[in-house]
Design an enzyme around this catalytic site. Structure first.
Site, PDB file in Angstrom:
ATOM      1  N   ASP A  38       0.832  -1.203   0.000  1.00 39.50           N
ATOM      2  CA  ASP A  38       0.000   0.000   0.000  1.00 39.50           C
ATOM      3  C   ASP A  38       0.867   1.254   0.000  1.00 39.50           C
ATOM      4  O   ASP A  38       0.564   2.242  -0.661  1.00 39.50           O
ATOM      5  CB  ASP A  38      -0.928   0.026   1.223  1.00 39.50           C
ATOM      6  CG  ASP A  38      -2.020  -1.036   1.102  1.00 39.50           C
ATOM      7  OD1 ASP A  38      -2.292  -1.477  -0.028  1.00 39.50           O
ATOM      8  OD2 ASP A  38      -2.571  -1.424   2.147  1.00 39.50           O
ATOM      9  N   LEU A  84     -12.743  -4.944  -1.316  1.00 40.24           N
ATOM     10  CA  LEU A  84     -13.258  -4.141  -0.211  1.00 40.24           C
ATOM     11  C   LEU A  84     -12.390  -2.918   0.003  1.00 40.24           C
ATOM     12  O   LEU A  84     -11.160  -2.989  -0.103  1.00 40.24           O
ATOM     13  CB  LEU A  84     -13.274  -4.977   1.074  1.00 40.24           C
ATOM     14  CG  LEU A  84     -14.345  -6.066   1.156  1.00 40.24           C
ATOM     15  CD1 LEU A  84     -13.989  -7.079   2.225  1.00 40.24           C
ATOM     16  CD2 LEU A  84     -15.702  -5.456   1.452  1.00 40.24           C
ATOM     17  N   GLU A 114     -17.786  -9.397  10.534  1.00 35.32           N
ATOM     18  CA  GLU A 114     -17.274 -10.760  10.504  1.00 35.32           C
ATOM     19  C   GLU A 114     -15.762 -10.740  10.275  1.00 35.32           C
ATOM     20  O   GLU A 114     -15.200  -9.693   9.960  1.00 35.32           O
ATOM     21  CB  GLU A 114     -17.966 -11.595   9.424  1.00 35.32           C
ATOM     22  CG  GLU A 114     -17.874 -11.018   8.036  1.00 35.32           C
ATOM     23  CD  GLU A 114     -18.726 -11.808   7.038  1.00 35.32           C
ATOM     24  OE1 GLU A 114     -18.458 -12.994   6.833  1.00 35.32           O
ATOM     25  OE2 GLU A 114     -19.655 -11.217   6.473  1.00 35.32           O
ATOM     26  N   LYS A 116     -12.193 -11.251   8.478  1.00 36.86           N
ATOM     27  CA  LYS A 116     -11.709 -11.233   7.103  1.00 36.86           C
ATOM     28  C   LYS A 116     -10.771 -12.409   6.944  1.00 36.86           C
ATOM     29  O   LYS A 116      -9.674 -12.417   7.492  1.00 36.86           O
ATOM     30  CB  LYS A 116     -11.002  -9.919   6.794  1.00 36.86           C
ATOM     31  CG  LYS A 116     -10.597  -9.803   5.343  1.00 36.86           C
ATOM     32  CD  LYS A 116     -10.226  -8.386   4.999  1.00 36.86           C
ATOM     33  CE  LYS A 116      -9.945  -8.164   3.526  1.00 36.86           C
ATOM     34  NZ  LYS A 116      -9.212  -9.196   2.830  1.00 36.86           N
ATOM     35  N   ASP A 118      -8.160 -14.996   5.499  1.00 38.01           N
ATOM     36  CA  ASP A 118      -6.982 -14.807   4.657  1.00 38.01           C
ATOM     37  C   ASP A 118      -6.895 -15.965   3.674  1.00 38.01           C
ATOM     38  O   ASP A 118      -6.145 -16.914   3.876  1.00 38.01           O
ATOM     39  CB  ASP A 118      -5.739 -14.747   5.545  1.00 38.01           C
ATOM     40  CG  ASP A 118      -4.547 -14.218   4.774  1.00 38.01           C
ATOM     41  OD1 ASP A 118      -4.737 -13.757   3.632  1.00 38.01           O
ATOM     42  OD2 ASP A 118      -3.437 -14.269   5.314  1.00 38.01           O
ATOM     43  N   TYR A 225     -19.735 -16.596   2.732  1.00 38.75           N
ATOM     44  CA  TYR A 225     -20.205 -15.457   3.525  1.00 38.75           C
ATOM     45  C   TYR A 225     -21.135 -14.521   2.762  1.00 38.75           C
ATOM     46  O   TYR A 225     -21.528 -13.483   3.275  1.00 38.75           O
ATOM     47  CB  TYR A 225     -19.029 -14.675   4.105  1.00 38.75           C
ATOM     48  CG  TYR A 225     -17.908 -14.388   3.116  1.00 38.75           C
ATOM     49  CD1 TYR A 225     -18.121 -13.615   1.988  1.00 38.75           C
ATOM     50  CD2 TYR A 225     -16.627 -14.899   3.338  1.00 38.75           C
ATOM     51  CE1 TYR A 225     -17.102 -13.353   1.102  1.00 38.75           C
ATOM     52  CE2 TYR A 225     -15.586 -14.632   2.458  1.00 38.75           C
ATOM     53  CZ  TYR A 225     -15.833 -13.859   1.339  1.00 38.75           C
ATOM     54  OH  TYR A 225     -14.819 -13.607   0.465  1.00 38.75           O
ATOM     55  N   LYS A 321      -8.063  -3.834   8.415  1.00 36.95           N
ATOM     56  CA  LYS A 321      -7.001  -4.838   8.490  1.00 36.95           C
ATOM     57  C   LYS A 321      -6.176  -4.672   9.755  1.00 36.95           C
ATOM     58  O   LYS A 321      -5.939  -3.566  10.209  1.00 36.95           O
ATOM     59  CB  LYS A 321      -6.101  -4.720   7.268  1.00 36.95           C
ATOM     60  CG  LYS A 321      -6.772  -5.190   6.004  1.00 36.95           C
ATOM     61  CD  LYS A 321      -5.738  -5.417   4.980  1.00 36.95           C
ATOM     62  CE  LYS A 321      -5.817  -6.647   4.222  1.00 36.95           C
ATOM     63  NZ  LYS A 321      -4.681  -6.939   3.407  1.00 36.95           N
ATOM     64  N   CYS A 414      33.908 -10.700   1.362  1.00 31.76           N
ATOM     65  CA  CYS A 414      32.742 -11.524   1.054  1.00 31.76           C
ATOM     66  C   CYS A 414      32.836 -12.847   1.815  1.00 31.76           C
ATOM     67  O   CYS A 414      33.859 -13.528   1.736  1.00 31.76           O
ATOM     68  CB  CYS A 414      32.677 -11.772  -0.448  1.00 31.76           C
ATOM     69  SG  CYS A 414      31.412 -12.957  -0.895  1.00 31.76           S
ATOM     70  N   CYS A 417      33.462 -15.741  -0.998  1.00 33.71           N
ATOM     71  CA  CYS A 417      34.661 -15.889  -1.822  1.00 33.71           C
ATOM     72  C   CYS A 417      35.859 -15.112  -1.287  1.00 33.71           C
ATOM     73  O   CYS A 417      36.952 -15.201  -1.844  1.00 33.71           O
ATOM     74  CB  CYS A 417      34.368 -15.462  -3.263  1.00 33.71           C
ATOM     75  SG  CYS A 417      33.968 -13.724  -3.402  1.00 33.71           S
ATOM     76  N   CYS A 432      29.744  -7.557  -3.273  1.00 36.01           N
ATOM     77  CA  CYS A 432      30.897  -8.372  -3.629  1.00 36.01           C
ATOM     78  C   CYS A 432      31.080  -8.212  -5.131  1.00 36.01           C
ATOM     79  O   CYS A 432      30.176  -8.509  -5.903  1.00 36.01           O
ATOM     80  CB  CYS A 432      30.639  -9.835  -3.275  1.00 36.01           C
ATOM     81  SG  CYS A 432      31.798 -10.946  -4.103  1.00 36.01           S
ATOM     82  N   CYS A 438      32.201 -15.683  -7.611  1.00 39.21           N
ATOM     83  CA  CYS A 438      31.751 -15.834  -6.224  1.00 39.21           C
ATOM     84  C   CYS A 438      30.687 -16.941  -6.156  1.00 39.21           C
ATOM     85  O   CYS A 438      29.637 -16.834  -6.786  1.00 39.21           O
ATOM     86  CB  CYS A 438      31.174 -14.513  -5.711  1.00 39.21           C
ATOM     87  SG  CYS A 438      30.389 -14.687  -4.098  1.00 39.21           S
TER      88      CYS A 438
HETATM   89  S1  IVH Z   1     -17.127  -9.751   1.302  1.00 40.93           S
HETATM   90  C1  IVH Z   1     -17.159  -6.678  -2.286  1.00 40.93           C
HETATM   91  N1  IVH Z   1     -16.346 -10.989   3.453  1.00 40.93           N
HETATM   92  O1  IVH Z   1     -11.598  -9.943   0.881  1.00 40.93           O
HETATM   93  C2  IVH Z   1     -16.335  -7.758  -1.751  1.00 40.93           C
HETATM   94  N2  IVH Z   1     -14.769 -10.682   1.722  1.00 40.93           N
HETATM   95  O2  IVH Z   1     -11.075  -7.245  -0.485  1.00 40.93           O
HETATM   96  C3  IVH Z   1     -17.189  -8.729  -1.042  1.00 40.93           C
HETATM   97  N3  IVH Z   1     -12.584 -11.666   2.179  1.00 40.93           N
HETATM   98  O3  IVH Z   1     -11.980 -10.771  -2.485  1.00 40.93           O
HETATM   99  C4  IVH Z   1     -16.377  -9.600  -0.244  1.00 40.93           C
HETATM  100  N4  IVH Z   1     -13.082 -12.465   4.153  1.00 40.93           N
HETATM  101  O4  IVH Z   1     -11.466 -12.683  -0.866  1.00 40.93           O
HETATM  102  C5  IVH Z   1     -15.983 -10.536   2.243  1.00 40.93           C
HETATM  103  N5  IVH Z   1     -15.808 -12.100   5.386  1.00 40.93           N
HETATM  104  C6  IVH Z   1     -15.455 -11.654   4.201  1.00 40.93           C
HETATM  105  C7  IVH Z   1     -14.172 -11.845   3.688  1.00 40.93           C
HETATM  106  C8  IVH Z   1     -13.855 -11.340   2.432  1.00 40.93           C
HETATM  107  C9  IVH Z   1     -12.151 -12.357   3.230  1.00 40.93           C
HETATM  108  C10 IVH Z   1     -11.767 -11.335   0.997  1.00 40.93           C
HETATM  109  C11 IVH Z   1     -12.378 -11.764  -0.311  1.00 40.93           C
HETATM  110  C12 IVH Z   1     -12.428 -10.544  -1.187  1.00 40.93           C
HETATM  111  C13 IVH Z   1     -11.526  -9.610  -0.475  1.00 40.93           C
HETATM  112  C14 IVH Z   1     -12.040  -8.197  -0.704  1.00 40.93           C
END
Ligand code: IVH
Length: 677
Positions: A38, A84, A114, A116, A118, A225, A321, A414, A417, A432, A438
């Site tokens: 980012d 998102l 909820e 997020k 990974d 979800y 995040k 180094c 070498c 080096c 090397c």
């Molecule tokens: S809702 C409009 N819910 O986050 C996007 N996404 O940045 C709707 N992800 O591509 C997604 N947990 O892979 C949603 N509880 C959750 C999530 C989730 C992980 C990921 C998903 C998405 C990315 C969006």
């Protein structure tokens, strides 16, 4: 603070971001944290706002996204899979909350919070109760059909209630942490490179073309979800989604047993958002899967549907995040590492500790200056930081301890070498200079050559390269292609089958795309984007040898520094010799096709710039159509621009076009010319 002060640096930054973009989305093997990524994008945006004249049409800001994986059928999503919006600070959550309240004209909107996950986003479609398709996110519009692989995931019902005409559900494929550890243990046994994190491991698995192989590996899970399309059922609130899908037999958070706290809930204020995040952060370690934040979605689905999303994300949901995690541990020793270009990096050898879901025993220390500035000494207690995907780093050390060891001193020679190290002008790093002999540099070069950013040779990795090097069987790239089965069988742990696999992998790598070969050979400042441009322009490796600096400068996006580096590299006798040797052993780069275009079309070979909004199509569509005719689209109007297409509410580009006398087309005229195609 990093700054960008020349066009060449700007272009290098673009390349760098493209590289990480590709690592993240296509290779699923990120090298830096989301935060670092980012920060790079923010730096790019800042640079572009200060120097609009530098903006390249292929800058990541113009086209951040991913392409579908190769080898799977492409499928267009009926409903786009957006991403998102992210929040980092409380103020951003407040702004989000207020914005949604304004948009839906309600004082106290309710949200559903909820975790997020990974993992990897997935869209699964059931028709008349049958699972017909599972598609990855891809670029959000077009994804890859991975139905066969998806079906191998335990817990995914292939059939649900047949009364349901249509149900498209959205969710996440992930690898539970326990399975991740087992998978890595198994890979270690086989001498394969370890996955950096569960997400990469999941992505690597789901990308397997052979679903039987995936079924054998197993271990993947999925949780749904969201609902994208539904007939005839009608779920009205986000908080009902979990229960409805669960009742239908689809995996949701409810199918996860033994959770310390339900990883979701209804949220009615910013205060509750903060509390929810805090609670999730506390239980994060005890969750059986990786999460990287929390998500808040407007609870009412009708209200959600009424608010149009932006091009990238819905306006009614936000992801918050987690920052990187930090822990203290003991610094056992500082060692130095030699990179493939000879750069020397000090590395911290640590008392192993658990950070962000994995055990860390090494961390980067960047350079001697940084070690001195932070006064980090062997034996110190040090603070380690690691975000989800990142290489861990040492943040600070505890200076209060008694009897600290003396300050660490960078070696003068180094470690591989013994050559005296040198400072390159204008760089902090020590190098080096013994590029030819090397051992560590050669091993790193070879490892890069066969690795993901190079020819990506299956079954050949660092471990094998080291073994081959130690036995003097491979010293330069082309030696790889001369290996025999007998030679391989003399190596420890290599049997018939693995020797065959290795040889097949090497054989299969003999026809790389030209730009891939360029990346594998490594030319300074030439990253993915630049390599593609260079390959497309030159068409063959022979041609690149004869390109002059002036010709290179004529290629869009290639600046002084890059052009000089290309000319210098291709003039280097060692480099020439290596390329010739590769050609001789049968490594024949595939000609990179120039885009074909339409002969005689007024846009063929021309450069166009769009300003304002087109009513008939999006910018991306317009660019694609222009490219199909053989033209290119850019962002800035210069003397070299041939046409400026003017949509509604044009910007300053129109004025500039008038000033420079560039031909101006209305949308109507543009459409007419396109129709000639
Ligand atoms: S809702 C409009 N819910 O986050 C996007 N996404 O940045 C709707 N992800 O591509 C997604 N947990 O892979 C949603 N509880 C959750 C999530 C989730 C992980 C990921 C998903 C998405 C990315 C969006």
């Amino acid at each position: 603070m990093r700054t960008v002060s020349s066009k060449a640096e700007y272009e290098a930054l673009c390349d760098e971001i493209w590289h990480h973009n590709r690592c993240y989305f296509q290779e699923a093997a990120p090298e830096i944290s989301d935060e670092e990524f980012d920060a790079l994008v923010r730096l790019l945006e800042k640079t572009e706002s200060e120097h609009p004249e530098w903006i390249s049409p292929t800058s990541p800001t113009q086209r951040l996204g991913e392409k579908p994986l190769e080898g799977f059928q492409e499928v267009t999503h009926e409903e786009p899979m957006l991403s998102l919006e992210k929040a980092f600070e409380k103020e951003e959550l407040v702004a989000f909350y207020d914005r949604v309240a304004r948009l839906i004209d309600r004082f106290h909107p309710a949200f559903f919070g909820e975790v997020k996950m990974d993992g990897l986003a997935i869209s699964a479609t059931y028709e008349k109760g049958q699972l017909v398709r599972a598609v990855t996110r891809g670029d959000g519009k077009v994804g890859s059909d991975i139905t066969q692989n998806f079906k191998t995931i335990k817990g995914i019902p292939l059939r649900i209630d047949s009364e349901i005409e249509l149900l498209e559900v959205r969710g996440e494929i992930y690898l539970p942490l326990k399975n991740f550890e087992e998978m890595n243990k198994e890979r270690e046994k086989q001498g394969l490179p370890l996955w950096a994190n569960p997400r990469n491991a999941a992505a690597g698995s789901i990308k397997l073309l052979d679903s039987r192989e995936l079924a054998k590996r197993g271990g993947l899970s999925c949780v749904f979800y969201g609902i994208a399309r539904q007939t005839p059922i009608k779920v009205q609130f986000q908080h009902e989604v979990v229960a409805v899908l669960h009742t239908l037999g689809l995996p949701t958070y409810l199918s996860m047993r033994h959770l310390p706290f339900p990883p979701y809930g209804i949220i009615k204020s910013v205060q509750e958002m903060m509390e929810f995040q805090q609670k999730i952060l506390e239980i994060r370690k005890s969750l059986p899967f990786g999460i990287d934040g929390v998500v808040f979605k407007l609870d009412s689905l009708d209200e959600t549907a009424a608010i149009l999303p932006t091009l990238k994300h819905p306006r009614t949901a936000i992801a918050w995040k987690f920052g990187a995690e930090q822990v203290w541990t003991q610094l056992r020793e500082i060692v130095v590492q030699v990179g493939r270009t000879g750069v020397i990096t000090p590395v911290a050898e640590l008392e192993p500790v658990e950070v962000s879901g994995s055990t860390v025993s090494r961390a980067t220390l960047h350079n001697a200056e940084e070690i001195a500035r932070k006064d980090i000494r062997p034996g110190d207690r040090v603070l380690i930081e690691k975000g989800g995907d990142v290489i861990p780093k040492v943040v600070e050390s505890d200076h209060t301890a008694k009897n600290r060891q003396p300050p660490w001193v960078m070696p003068m020679i180094c470690p591989s070498c013994g050559t005296t190290l040198v400072h390159t002008e204008g760089e902090v790093a020590l190098r080096c200079p013994n590029h030819r002999h090397c051992p560590e540099q050669l091993i790193r070069k070879l490892t890069h050559f066969v690795g993901k950013d190079g020819l990506d040779i299956e079954h050949v990795g660092e471990k094998l390269i080291r073994a081959l090097f130690a036995r003097n069987l491979v010293r330069s790239y082309h030696d790889l292609f001369k290996l025999t089965k007998e030679q391989l069988l003399t190596l420890e742990g290599i049997k018939e089958k693995s020797a065959d696999n290795i040889l097949n992998g090497i054989e299969a790598a003999k026809g790389p795309h030209l730009h891939v070969l360029l990346l594998a050979l490594g030319v300074r400042y030439v990253g993915q984007g630049m390599a593609q441009k260079l390959a497309a322009h030159a068409g063959s490796i022979d041609k690149i040898f004869s390109l002059t600096k002036e010709e290179l400068l004529g290629v869009e996006g290639i600046g002084e520094e890059v052009a000089e580096s290309i000319v210098a590299t291709f003039a280097d006798p060692l480099f020439r010799e290596e390329v010739e040797n590769l050609l001789q052993v049968g490594v024949i780069p595939q000609i990179t096709q120039k885009p074909v275009g339409i002969e005689g079309h007024p846009f063929n070979g021309k450069s166009l710039v769009l300003t304002g909004t087109l009513t008939s199509m999006s910018r991306t569509e317009a660019s694609k159509k222009i490219e199909a005719c053989g033209g290119t689209t850019g962002e800035t109007v210069t003397k070299k621009t041939d046409f400026v297409i003017v949509g509604e509410k044009p910007g300053s580009k129109l004025e500039k076009a008038r000033k420079l006398g560039v031909r101006i087309l209305s949308e109507e005229e543009f459409l007419k010319l396109l129709a000639n195609a």
